[in-house]
Structures are given as structure tokens and as C-alpha cells.
Design a protein around this motif. Structure first.
Motif, mmCIF file in Angstrom:
data_model
loop_
_atom_site.group_PDB
_atom_site.id
_atom_site.type_symbol
_atom_site.label_atom_id
_atom_site.label_comp_id
_atom_site.label_asym_id
_atom_site.label_seq_id
_atom_site.Cartn_x
_atom_site.Cartn_y
_atom_site.Cartn_z
ATOM 1 N N THR A 60 0.851 -1.184 0.000
ATOM 2 C CA THR A 60 0.000 0.000 0.000
ATOM 3 C C THR A 60 0.888 1.234 0.000
ATOM 4 O O THR A 60 1.729 1.386 0.890
ATOM 5 N N PHE A 61 0.723 2.084 -0.997
ATOM 6 C CA PHE A 61 1.504 3.310 -1.121
ATOM 7 C C PHE A 61 0.596 4.508 -0.883
ATOM 8 O O PHE A 61 -0.500 4.572 -1.439
ATOM 9 N N LYS A 62 1.058 5.441 -0.063
ATOM 10 C CA LYS A 62 0.313 6.660 0.248
ATOM 11 C C LYS A 62 1.029 7.848 -0.382
ATOM 12 O O LYS A 62 2.228 7.794 -0.672
ATOM 13 N N ASP A 63 0.298 8.944 -0.558
ATOM 14 C CA ASP A 63 0.941 10.197 -0.957
ATOM 15 C C ASP A 63 1.920 10.589 0.135
ATOM 16 O O ASP A 63 1.689 10.325 1.313
ATOM 17 N N GLY A 64 3.026 11.198 -0.243
ATOM 18 C CA GLY A 64 3.976 11.680 0.745
ATOM 19 C C GLY A 64 5.086 10.706 1.094
ATOM 20 O O GLY A 64 5.933 11.001 1.928
ATOM 21 N N GLY A 65 5.088 9.499 0.492
ATOM 22 C CA GLY A 65 6.213 8.588 0.676
ATOM 23 C C GLY A 65 6.075 7.535 1.751
ATOM 24 O O GLY A 65 7.024 6.821 2.025
ATOM 25 N N SER A 66 4.903 7.400 2.366
ATOM 26 C CA SER A 66 4.731 6.306 3.335
ATOM 27 C C SER A 66 4.058 5.126 2.644
ATOM 28 O O SER A 66 3.342 5.291 1.656
ATOM 29 N N ALA A 67 4.321 3.935 3.167
ATOM 30 C CA ALA A 67 3.778 2.713 2.560
ATOM 31 C C ALA A 67 3.697 1.619 3.616
ATOM 32 O O ALA A 67 4.234 1.761 4.721
ATOM 33 N N TYR A 68 3.028 0.517 3.258
ATOM 34 C CA TYR A 68 2.872 -0.627 4.165
ATOM 35 C C TYR A 68 2.910 -1.915 3.371
ATOM 36 O O TYR A 68 2.393 -1.987 2.261
ATOM 37 N N TYR A 77 8.945 5.088 0.851
ATOM 38 C CA TYR A 77 9.311 4.783 -0.524
ATOM 39 C C TYR A 77 9.632 6.050 -1.296
ATOM 40 O O TYR A 77 9.163 7.140 -0.971
ATOM 41 N N THR A 78 10.461 5.875 -2.321
ATOM 42 C CA THR A 78 10.726 6.929 -3.295
ATOM 43 C C THR A 78 10.763 6.289 -4.674
ATOM 44 O O THR A 78 11.073 5.096 -4.805
ATOM 45 N N GLU A 94 16.948 -1.284 3.187
ATOM 46 C CA GLU A 94 16.499 -0.641 1.962
ATOM 47 C C GLU A 94 16.597 -1.628 0.806
ATOM 48 O O GLU A 94 17.588 -2.332 0.672
ATOM 49 N N ILE A 95 15.548 -1.677 -0.026
ATOM 50 C CA ILE A 95 15.540 -2.541 -1.209
ATOM 51 C C ILE A 95 15.201 -1.673 -2.417
ATOM 52 O O ILE A 95 14.243 -0.892 -2.374
ATOM 53 N N VAL A 96 15.991 -1.826 -3.478
ATOM 54 C CA VAL A 96 15.751 -1.075 -4.699
ATOM 55 C C VAL A 96 15.224 -2.034 -5.759
ATOM 56 O O VAL A 96 15.864 -3.036 -6.081
ATOM 57 N N TYR A 97 14.048 -1.734 -6.268
ATOM 58 C CA TYR A 97 13.414 -2.517 -7.332
ATOM 59 C C TYR A 97 13.472 -1.717 -8.620
ATOM 60 O O TYR A 97 13.354 -0.499 -8.609
ATOM 61 N N GLU A 98 13.624 -2.416 -9.734
ATOM 62 C CA GLU A 98 13.482 -1.776 -11.036
ATOM 63 C C GLU A 98 12.026 -1.919 -11.459
ATOM 64 O O GLU A 98 11.473 -3.025 -11.440
ATOM 65 N N ILE A 99 11.409 -0.810 -11.817
ATOM 66 C CA ILE A 99 10.008 -0.849 -12.249
ATOM 67 C C ILE A 99 9.978 -1.251 -13.720
ATOM 68 O O ILE A 99 10.507 -0.549 -14.574
ATOM 69 N N GLU A 100 9.374 -2.404 -13.997
ATOM 70 C CA GLU A 100 9.232 -2.857 -15.382
ATOM 71 C C GLU A 100 7.944 -2.341 -16.000
ATOM 72 O O GLU A 100 7.864 -2.133 -17.202
ATOM 73 N N GLU A 101 6.901 -2.169 -15.165
ATOM 74 C CA GLU A 101 5.622 -1.662 -15.657
ATOM 75 C C GLU A 101 4.890 -1.010 -14.501
ATOM 76 O O GLU A 101 4.835 -1.547 -13.399
ATOM 77 N N LEU A 102 4.318 0.166 -14.762
ATOM 78 C CA LEU A 102 3.469 0.846 -13.793
ATOM 79 C C LEU A 102 2.364 1.538 -14.564
ATOM 80 O O LEU A 102 2.598 2.512 -15.281
ATOM 81 N N THR A 103 1.160 0.965 -14.468
ATOM 82 C CA THR A 103 -0.022 1.551 -15.092
ATOM 83 C C THR A 103 -1.048 1.773 -13.986
ATOM 84 O O THR A 103 -0.767 1.534 -12.816
ATOM 85 N N THR A 104 -2.234 2.169 -14.363
ATOM 86 C CA THR A 104 -3.279 2.376 -13.356
ATOM 87 C C THR A 104 -3.755 1.062 -12.747
ATOM 88 O O THR A 104 -4.388 1.062 -11.700
ATOM 89 N N THR A 105 -3.423 -0.076 -13.374
ATOM 90 C CA THR A 105 -3.905 -1.365 -12.870
ATOM 91 C C THR A 105 -2.806 -2.383 -12.586
ATOM 92 O O THR A 105 -3.050 -3.376 -11.909
ATOM 93 N N THR A 106 -1.585 -2.182 -13.112
ATOM 94 C CA THR A 106 -0.523 -3.182 -12.993
ATOM 95 C C THR A 106 0.781 -2.549 -12.514
ATOM 96 O O THR A 106 1.171 -1.486 -12.986
ATOM 97 N N LEU A 107 1.427 -3.252 -11.586
ATOM 98 C CA LEU A 107 2.755 -2.871 -11.117
ATOM 99 C C LEU A 107 3.630 -4.109 -11.191
ATOM 100 O O LEU A 107 3.328 -5.132 -10.581
ATOM 101 N N LYS A 108 4.710 -4.026 -12.000
ATOM 102 C CA LYS A 108 5.678 -5.122 -12.101
ATOM 103 C C LYS A 108 7.038 -4.576 -11.708
ATOM 104 O O LYS A 108 7.492 -3.572 -12.280
#
Length: 133
Positions: A60-68, A77-78, A94-108
Motif C-alpha cells: 500500500t503506497f500513500k501520498d507523501g512517501g509512506s507505505a505498508y 518509498y521513493t 532498503e531494497i531497490v526494485y526496477e520498475i518494469e511496468e506501472l499503469t493504473t492497474t498493474t505494477l511489475k
């Protein structure tokens, strides 16, 4: 007649500029709750797909950089270009992921093995679908 034409053009220009000035900033597409739908791990030494499991069920990602994670484990998160960095609030890990896809419905995202930094020896891919709020 000519004055009316000039006046109409001026009003049109004012209207267009006021409309442009009122446009909203695009919402951050990662904000929301994401359900894990696929997880793949590959052993970097053998190239074989691993039957590894993960305790991640949701991010779960929130505005302002907090997540759960799973609604309870607090993170920050950043996003920088195509990289998503999450940090565990309690441990600072800290873990760094490479974003392969980010749309309104999918996050890879992809997390790759770095010798000497991560000990599990696996490349990992996570695929999430956005849940309805």
C-alpha cells in the motif's frame, strides 16, 4: 463590428489561459493498494526457477512517501526514474526494485541479486494488480 471581434478574441484568450491555469497535477499512479498476483524467483547460479515463497500479499503506497506491506509493516518509498526504493521503518533495510511496468492497474517490479549485498542468490519478479479502493 471590429471592436466586437477583438473583444471576442480577447475573451477567448482569457478563457483559454484560465482553463490551462486550473489544470490539476496528475495523480501519482503508484498510490493505492496493490495485491500480489505473481511472484517468480530464479536462482542466479543455476538459472532454475525456484519455488520460493514470499510473505508479501499487498503493498500500500500513500501520498507523501509512506507505505505498508500487508497493511501493517511500515515503509517509506521513493521513485526515481525507473527505480522504486522501499525502506523498512523499523530496521532501515532498503531494497531497490526496477520498475518494469506501472499503469493504473498493474505494477511489475524486478529485484536482482547483487553479489555481496544480498545473500539469497535469486533474481525476483513481483507482479501486482491494483485493488479497488
Amino acid at each position: 463590428q471590429e471592436n466586437n471581434s477583438i473583444m471576442r478574441k480577447m475573451l477567448l484568450i482569457i478563457f483559454l489561459f484560465s482553463f490551462i491555469g486550473c489544470s490539476k497535477e496528475m495523480p501519482n499512479p503508484i498510490v493505492g493498494t496493490w495485491a500480489l498476483v505473481d511472484y517468480t524467483a530464479i536462482n542466479v547460479r543455476t538459472g532454475k526457477k525456484m519455488s520460493a515463497s514470499t510473505d508479501v500479499k499487498t503493498w500500500t503506497f500513500k501520498d507523501g512517501g509512506s507505505a505498508y506491506i500487508n497493511g501493517s509493516t511500515p515503509l517509506t518509498y521513493t521513485i526515481n526514474d525507473k527505480y522504486l526504493t522501499i525502506s523498512y521503518v523499523s530496521s532501515g533495510k532498503e531494497i531497490v526494485y526496477e520498475i518494469e511496468e506501472l499503469t493504473t492497474t498493474t505494477l511489475k517490479v524486478y529485484w536482482y541479486f547483487v553479489p555481496g549485498k544480498y545473500q539469497d542468490g535469486m533474481d525476483e519478479w513481483y507482479t501486482f494488480t491494483k485493488m479497488k479502493e
